[in-house]
Design an enzyme around this catalytic site. Structure first.
Site, PDB file in Angstrom:
ATOM      1  N   LYS A   1      27.586  12.453 -74.429  1.00  0.00           N
ATOM      2  CA  LYS A   1      27.045  13.375 -75.116  1.00  0.00           C
ATOM      3  C   LYS A   1      26.327  14.475 -74.312  1.00  0.00           C
ATOM      4  O   LYS A   1      26.143  14.557 -73.312  1.00  0.00           O
ATOM      5  CB  LYS A   1      25.570  12.698 -75.556  1.00  0.00           C
ATOM      6  CG  LYS A   1      24.866  13.222 -76.799  1.00  0.00           C
ATOM      7  CD  LYS A   1      26.078  12.832 -77.912  1.00  0.00           C
ATOM      8  CE  LYS A   1      25.402  12.946 -79.248  1.00  0.00           C
ATOM      9  NZ  LYS A   1      26.060  12.790 -80.549  1.00  0.00           N
TER      10      LYS A   1
ATOM     11  N   THR B   1      27.952   7.762 -78.092  1.00  0.00           N
ATOM     12  CA  THR B   1      27.358   8.846 -77.570  1.00  0.00           C
ATOM     13  C   THR B   1      25.868   9.100 -78.135  1.00  0.00           C
ATOM     14  O   THR B   1      25.016   9.748 -77.877  1.00  0.00           O
ATOM     15  CB  THR B   1      28.220  10.223 -77.631  1.00  0.00           C
ATOM     16  OG1 THR B   1      28.424  10.528 -79.151  1.00  0.00           O
ATOM     17  CG2 THR B   1      29.626  10.096 -77.055  1.00  0.00           C
ATOM     18  N   ASP B   2      25.787   8.611 -79.775  1.00  0.00           N
ATOM     19  CA  ASP B   2      24.780   8.836 -80.372  1.00  0.00           C
ATOM     20  C   ASP B   2      23.489   7.821 -79.579  1.00  0.00           C
ATOM     21  O   ASP B   2      22.494   8.521 -79.279  1.00  0.00           O
ATOM     22  CB  ASP B   2      24.757   8.070 -81.649  1.00  0.00           C
ATOM     23  CG  ASP B   2      23.429   8.592 -82.435  1.00  0.00           C
ATOM     24  OD1 ASP B   2      23.116   9.766 -82.674  1.00  0.00           O
ATOM     25  OD2 ASP B   2      22.795   7.590 -82.645  1.00  0.00           O
TER      26      ASP B   2
ATOM     27  N   PHE C   1      27.949  50.051 -47.723  1.00  0.00           N
ATOM     28  CA  PHE C   1      29.131  49.436 -48.187  1.00  0.00           C
ATOM     29  C   PHE C   1      30.176  50.443 -47.570  1.00  0.00           C
ATOM     30  O   PHE C   1      30.343  51.667 -48.306  1.00  0.00           O
ATOM     31  CB  PHE C   1      29.330  49.079 -49.471  1.00  0.00           C
ATOM     32  CG  PHE C   1      30.527  48.321 -49.463  1.00  0.00           C
ATOM     33  CD1 PHE C   1      30.960  47.089 -48.789  1.00  0.00           C
ATOM     34  CD2 PHE C   1      31.534  48.760 -50.563  1.00  0.00           C
ATOM     35  CE1 PHE C   1      31.900  46.466 -49.007  1.00  0.00           C
ATOM     36  CE2 PHE C   1      32.861  48.135 -50.489  1.00  0.00           C
ATOM     37  CZ  PHE C   1      33.049  46.909 -49.914  1.00  0.00           C
TER      38      PHE C   1
ATOM     39  N   ARG D   1      22.488  52.004 -50.708  1.00  0.00           N
ATOM     40  CA  ARG D   1      22.618  51.860 -52.124  1.00  0.00           C
ATOM     41  C   ARG D   1      21.790  50.902 -52.754  1.00  0.00           C
ATOM     42  O   ARG D   1      21.010  50.243 -51.858  1.00  0.00           O
ATOM     43  CB  ARG D   1      24.031  51.452 -52.236  1.00  0.00           C
ATOM     44  CG  ARG D   1      24.235  50.090 -51.540  1.00  0.00           C
ATOM     45  CD  ARG D   1      25.516  49.383 -52.133  1.00  0.00           C
ATOM     46  NE  ARG D   1      25.815  48.145 -51.295  1.00  0.00           N
ATOM     47  CZ  ARG D   1      26.917  47.426 -51.680  1.00  0.00           C
ATOM     48  NH1 ARG D   1      27.905  47.713 -52.546  1.00  0.00           N
ATOM     49  NH2 ARG D   1      26.942  46.221 -50.946  1.00  0.00           N
TER      50      ARG D   1
ATOM     51  N   ASN E   1      27.968  41.161 -58.191  1.00  0.00           N
ATOM     52  CA  ASN E   1      27.369  42.517 -57.855  1.00  0.00           C
ATOM     53  C   ASN E   1      27.095  43.492 -59.098  1.00  0.00           C
ATOM     54  O   ASN E   1      27.742  43.776 -59.863  1.00  0.00           O
ATOM     55  CB  ASN E   1      28.262  43.211 -56.918  1.00  0.00           C
ATOM     56  CG  ASN E   1      27.718  44.581 -56.212  1.00  0.00           C
ATOM     57  OD1 ASN E   1      26.739  44.571 -56.404  1.00  0.00           O
ATOM     58  ND2 ASN E   1      28.480  45.008 -55.297  1.00  0.00           N
TER      59      ASN E   1
ATOM     60  N   HIS F   1      26.330  46.629 -60.301  1.00  0.00           N
ATOM     61  CA  HIS F   1      26.366  47.812 -59.783  1.00  0.00           C
ATOM     62  C   HIS F   1      25.222  48.769 -60.434  1.00  0.00           C
ATOM     63  O   HIS F   1      24.961  48.629 -61.656  1.00  0.00           O
ATOM     64  CB  HIS F   1      28.012  48.160 -60.318  1.00  0.00           C
ATOM     65  CG  HIS F   1      28.970  47.345 -59.609  1.00  0.00           C
ATOM     66  ND1 HIS F   1      29.128  47.205 -58.163  1.00  0.00           N
ATOM     67  CD2 HIS F   1      29.881  46.549 -60.149  1.00  0.00           C
ATOM     68  CE1 HIS F   1      30.080  46.559 -58.009  1.00  0.00           C
ATOM     69  NE2 HIS F   1      30.620  46.029 -59.236  1.00  0.00           N
TER      70      HIS F   1
END
EC number: 1.7.3.3
Length: 297
Positions: free
Chosen positions: A15, A60-61, A155, A172, A250, A252
């Site tokens: 589930k 699943t119930d 960088f 930066r 990242n 930017h």
């Protein structure tokens, strides 16, 4: 022509995404736990695939109902505790089931009063529990932890070819939305202590704090360097963890050209782009750590 022999491969069922909100009302100061629980079971399930025989298939119930019943019976404190309870229950109670995977997302709420709360942004706490007769693995984590440094990031020195337009940067903005998952050591290291000593509470808080501190304190020449320092800091400070995996987009921030308006821009006004983005992923592993097995699946 002879046909290839077709066999049943690895399989599981369960589930997915049961949303459960559990309140503790024992005092005037209420507590709230808001989880999204996904269960996957595997074992002796060949007959249901081959013939439709469902004698080994717990509905699943029923799994969904177990989540709600366990929330009432045991309460929900830490998601790892709740995931362990569920995983061990399904393996112990169903003879055909040999392995249980329980993945949980926890949504945070910020307290406004004794019984009032505000959703605490997009950050989500996560955990995945794997349990079978041989071993138990717990991987805790988080996602959408948004961090930003306005300076102390560079960088430059990268390869350049005919398609390179990115200028080198000596100062930066560095911003990301952290997804991190850390693997706990073997069950014997925490099984006797986590219920009493709030192991999961402290472990999660410490890991989150160490991730943030490493990001803030690292003078970064690349997001890769920052990623490793974050992972190294977590493992160095927390002996109960043996591996951490990180995914850092990242985010930017591009300096806006204000010269058409007769204005300068000394690193103060930026355009925050949402896509495309660089995606940096990596891990840190404690030397001698046990094999992860299925823990990361």
């Amino acid at each position: 022509m002879v046909s290839d022999v077709i066999t049943l491969g690895p399989n599981q069922y369960g589930k997915a995404e049961t949303r459960v909100v559990a309140l503790r009302r024992g005092t005037e100061r209420h507590e709230i736990a808001d989880l999204n629980v996904s269960i996957a079971l595997s074992g002796d399930l060949a007959d249901t695939h081959h013939t439709g025989d469902n004698s080994n298939v717990l509905p699943t119930d029923t799994q969904k109902n177990t989540v709600f019943a366990f929330a009432r019976k045991h309460g929900i404190d830490q998601p790892e505790e709740f995931g362990l309870l569920l995983a061990k229950h399904f393996v112990a109670s169903q003879p055909a089931i040999t392995h249980a995977r329980v993945a949980i997302e926890e949504y945070s709420w910020r307290r406004l009063g004794e019984h009032s709360f505000e959703r605490a942004g997009d950050e989500v706490r996560t955990c995945v529990v794997h349990h079978d007769a041989r071993e138990t693995h717990v991987v805790s984590g988080l996602r959408e932890l948004v961090l930003l440094n306005t300076t102390n990031s560079e960088f430059w020195g990268y390869p350049k070819d005919a398609y390179t337009t990115l200028p080198e940067a000596s100062d930066r903005i560095l911003a990301t939305a952290v997804t991190a998952n850390w693997r706990h050591s073997t069950e014997s290291d925490w099984a006797d202590s986590y219920w009493v000593d709030s192991y999961w509470t402290k472990s999660y808080a410490d890991a989150r704090s160490n991730l943030i501190a490493a990001f803030a304190e690292t003078y970064s020449y690349s997001l890769q360097q920052t990623l490793y320092e974050m992972g190294r800091r977590v493992l160095d400070q927390q002996s109960g963890l043996c591996e951490i995996r990180l995914s850092l987009p990242n985010k930017h921030h591009f300096l806006v050209d204000l010269s058409p308006f007769g204005m300068d821009n000394p690193g103060e006004v930026f355009f925050a782009a949402d896509r495309p983005y660089g995606l940096i992923e990596g891990s840190a592993l404690r030397q001698g750590a046990p094999d992860a097995g299925r823990a990361w699946e």
